[in-house]
Design a protein around this motif. Structure first.
Motif, mmCIF file in Angstrom:
data_model
loop_
_atom_site.group_PDB
_atom_site.id
_atom_site.type_symbol
_atom_site.label_atom_id
_atom_site.label_comp_id
_atom_site.label_asym_id
_atom_site.label_seq_id
_atom_site.Cartn_x
_atom_site.Cartn_y
_atom_site.Cartn_z
ATOM 1 N N GLN A 45 0.771 -1.412 -0.015
ATOM 2 C CA GLN A 45 0.066 0.006 -0.083
ATOM 3 C C GLN A 45 0.732 1.263 0.035
ATOM 4 O O GLN A 45 0.565 2.208 -0.531
ATOM 5 C CB GLN A 45 -0.933 0.082 1.106
ATOM 6 C CG GLN A 45 -2.187 -0.836 1.019
ATOM 7 C CD GLN A 45 -3.252 -0.806 2.168
ATOM 8 O OE1 GLN A 45 -2.696 -0.058 3.135
ATOM 9 N NE2 GLN A 45 -4.098 -0.952 2.174
ATOM 10 N N ASN A 46 2.033 1.108 0.831
ATOM 11 C CA ASN A 46 2.977 2.341 0.842
ATOM 12 C C ASN A 46 3.497 2.496 -0.587
ATOM 13 O O ASN A 46 3.380 3.848 -1.006
ATOM 14 C CB ASN A 46 4.049 2.198 1.788
ATOM 15 C CG ASN A 46 4.556 3.311 2.189
ATOM 16 O OD1 ASN A 46 4.093 4.251 2.660
ATOM 17 N ND2 ASN A 46 5.930 3.303 1.952
ATOM 18 N N SER A 89 0.635 3.967 -3.090
ATOM 19 C CA SER A 89 0.384 5.249 -2.724
ATOM 20 C C SER A 89 1.251 6.219 -3.092
ATOM 21 O O SER A 89 1.054 7.366 -3.543
ATOM 22 C CB SER A 89 -0.066 5.258 -1.270
ATOM 23 O OG SER A 89 0.930 5.202 -0.221
ATOM 24 N N ARG A 95 -0.324 7.148 2.250
ATOM 25 C CA ARG A 95 -0.732 5.855 2.430
ATOM 26 C C ARG A 95 -2.212 5.669 2.990
ATOM 27 O O ARG A 95 -2.987 4.757 2.832
ATOM 28 C CB ARG A 95 0.379 5.237 3.050
ATOM 29 C CG ARG A 95 0.049 3.532 3.166
ATOM 30 C CD ARG A 95 0.659 2.716 4.224
ATOM 31 N NE ARG A 95 0.389 3.270 5.417
ATOM 32 C CZ ARG A 95 -0.837 2.921 6.127
ATOM 33 N NH1 ARG A 95 -1.701 1.977 5.617
ATOM 34 N NH2 ARG A 95 -1.236 3.299 7.303
#
Length: 83
Positions: free
Chosen positions: A28-29, A32, A39
């Motif tokens: 996800q980091n 994003s 994030r």
């Protein structure tokens, strides 16, 4: 009138995007960062705690290197699409 169907649609859409993200082995980091959003913001979108804006859908398609229409290429239960 459509609230339940909208929630189901958003569930399947966000799960499809999550699947595509995971197939590319993106956290996800990392994802994003590609999207130029925090994030925390993306995590809330993926868990349906925040609405998915069209601009973000566009960024997602570019970041995944797929046409925008392919984000919507997933199976949904018949009760959602026949109303």
């Amino acid at each position: 009138m459509y609230k339940k169907e909208e929630e189901k649609f958003m569930y399947y859409l966000t799960m499809h995007i999550k699947k595509l993200r995971n197939e590319r082995k993106l956290s996800q980091n990392a994802f994003s960062e590609l999207l130029c959003v925090y994030r925390e913001h993306y995590a809330k979108v993926e868990t349906r705690k925040r609405n998915l804006a069209l601009k973000l859908l566009f960024r997602i398609s570019i970041s995944l290197n797929i046409p925008l229409k392919d984000l919507f290429d997933f199976d949904m239960p018949e009760d959602i699409i026949t109303k």
